[in-house]
Motif scaffolding. Structure first.
Motif, PDB file in Angstrom:
ATOM      1  N   ASN A  99       0.829  -1.213   0.000  1.00 53.37           N
ATOM      2  CA  ASN A  99       0.000   0.000   0.000  1.00 53.37           C
ATOM      3  C   ASN A  99       0.861   1.259   0.000  1.00 53.37           C
ATOM      4  OD1 ASN A  99      -1.175   2.169   2.152  1.00 53.37           O
ATOM      5  ND2 ASN A  99      -2.738   1.510   0.729  1.00 53.37           N
ATOM      6  N   MET A 123       2.741   1.554  -3.270  1.00 52.71           N
ATOM      7  CA  MET A 123       1.805   1.932  -4.338  1.00 52.71           C
ATOM      8  C   MET A 123       1.456   3.415  -4.260  1.00 52.71           C
ATOM      9  SD  MET A 123       0.685  -0.025  -6.792  1.00 52.71           S
ATOM     10  CE  MET A 123      -1.040   0.200  -7.264  1.00 52.71           C
ATOM     11  N   GLY A 152      -3.558  -1.716  -9.299  1.00 59.72           N
ATOM     12  CA  GLY A 152      -4.611  -1.201  -8.420  1.00 59.72           C
ATOM     13  C   GLY A 152      -5.940  -1.909  -8.659  1.00 59.72           C
ATOM     14  N   CYS A 198      -5.858  -5.352  -7.121  1.00 58.92           N
ATOM     15  CA  CYS A 198      -6.026  -5.263  -5.661  1.00 58.92           C
ATOM     16  C   CYS A 198      -7.503  -5.096  -5.332  1.00 58.92           C
ATOM     17  CB  CYS A 198      -5.262  -4.071  -5.084  1.00 58.92           C
ATOM     18  SG  CYS A 198      -3.473  -4.138  -5.306  1.00 58.92           S
ATOM     19  N   LYS A 199      -8.121  -4.135  -6.039  1.00 57.85           N
ATOM     20  CA  LYS A 199      -9.507  -3.788  -5.758  1.00 57.85           C
ATOM     21  C   LYS A 199     -10.457  -4.948  -6.021  1.00 57.85           C
ATOM     22  CE  LYS A 199     -12.947  -0.183  -6.672  1.00 57.85           C
ATOM     23  NZ  LYS A 199     -14.074  -1.113  -6.704  1.00 57.85           N
ATOM     24  N   HIS A 216     -10.342  -7.176  -3.076  1.00 58.03           N
ATOM     25  CA  HIS A 216     -10.922  -6.523  -1.893  1.00 58.03           C
ATOM     26  C   HIS A 216     -12.440  -6.478  -1.975  1.00 58.03           C
ATOM     27  CE1 HIS A 216      -6.876  -4.244  -1.136  1.00 58.03           C
ATOM     28  NE2 HIS A 216      -6.860  -5.500  -0.762  1.00 58.03           N
TER      29      HIS A 216
HETATM   30  C1  ASC Z   1      -3.708   0.621  -3.408  1.00 55.45           C
HETATM   31  C2  ASC Z   1      -4.178   0.023  -2.244  1.00 55.45           C
HETATM   32  C3  ASC Z   1      -5.233  -0.719  -2.558  1.00 55.45           C
HETATM   33  C4  ASC Z   1      -5.474  -0.649  -3.992  1.00 55.45           C
HETATM   34  C5  ASC Z   1      -6.861  -0.222  -4.269  1.00 55.45           C
HETATM   35  C6  ASC Z   1      -7.066   0.002  -5.735  1.00 55.45           C
HETATM   36  O1  ASC Z   1      -2.742   1.347  -3.498  1.00 55.45           O
HETATM   37  O2  ASC Z   1      -3.709   0.149  -1.031  1.00 55.45           O
HETATM   38  O3  ASC Z   1      -5.955  -1.420  -1.747  1.00 55.45           O
HETATM   39  O4  ASC Z   1      -4.478   0.251  -4.500  1.00 55.45           O
HETATM   40  O5  ASC Z   1      -7.143   0.956  -3.591  1.00 55.45           O
HETATM   41  O6  ASC Z   1      -8.345   0.462  -5.961  1.00 55.45           O
END
Ligand code: ASC
Length: 145
Positions: free
Chosen positions: A38, A41, A132, A135-136, A139
């Motif tokens: 995080n 990024m 990103g 990751c999303k 999540h």
């Molecule tokens: C990031 C981060 C995430 C992802 C997400 C992308 O830098 O910490 O969890 O990108 O936000 O939408």
């Protein structure tokens, strides 16, 4: 013969130890990895969004860190690591789907170093964005709010 036996025994001990990483330790390890990803990024994101100037050395360093650290979480969602965590129970009931998303994230993160070294801002921005999104995607489905 004796040496072979000792070597096999040593391997077995190491393998057993690897399987027995305590659930709390696995959770710490994956959290630490996500935290590093995080923060790294956020540096790449700022450069990709032109909120700070593109710095090649910095971009390459954070890209390398993310590519390496992205491989840590996968093996740290073992049995018993579903407590006191935002990790949803679906991770363990829909494991194939979770693994697919995890593999996608690792694959996209693995392309960051080359994108950061390409000298092409377009490729760099696209790759930061693709990481990103990966990751999303995980999540959205597998991390509690
Ligand atoms: C990031 C981060 C995430 C992802 C997400 C992308 O830098 O910490 O969890 O990108 O936000 O939408």
């Amino acid at each position: 013969m004796k040496k072979v036996a000792i070597a096999l025994f040593a391997c077995a001990v190491v393998a057993a130890a690897a399987q027995q990483v305590k659930p709390e330790s696995q959770i710490k390890y994956r959290r630490g990895a996500y935290e590093v990803m995080n923060l790294s990024m956020s540096h790449l994101g700022a450069m990709a969004e032109e909120k700070k100037p593109f710095n090649p050395e910095e971009a390459q360093r954070y890209a390398d860190i993310i590519a390496m650290v992205s491989t840590i979480p996968r093996e740290n969602f073992g049995e018993g690591t579903d407590k006191d965590t935002k990790a949803k129970p679906e991770i363990w009931t829909k494991r194939a789907e979770f693994d697919r998303k995890m593999d996608k994230m690792v694959a996209e993160a693995g392309k960051l170093p080359a994108a950061a070294r390409s000298g092409d801002m377009g490729s760099f921005k696209k790759q930061v964005s693709d990481v990103g999104s990966a990751c999303k995607s995980c999540h959205d489905e597998f991390r509690a709010k």
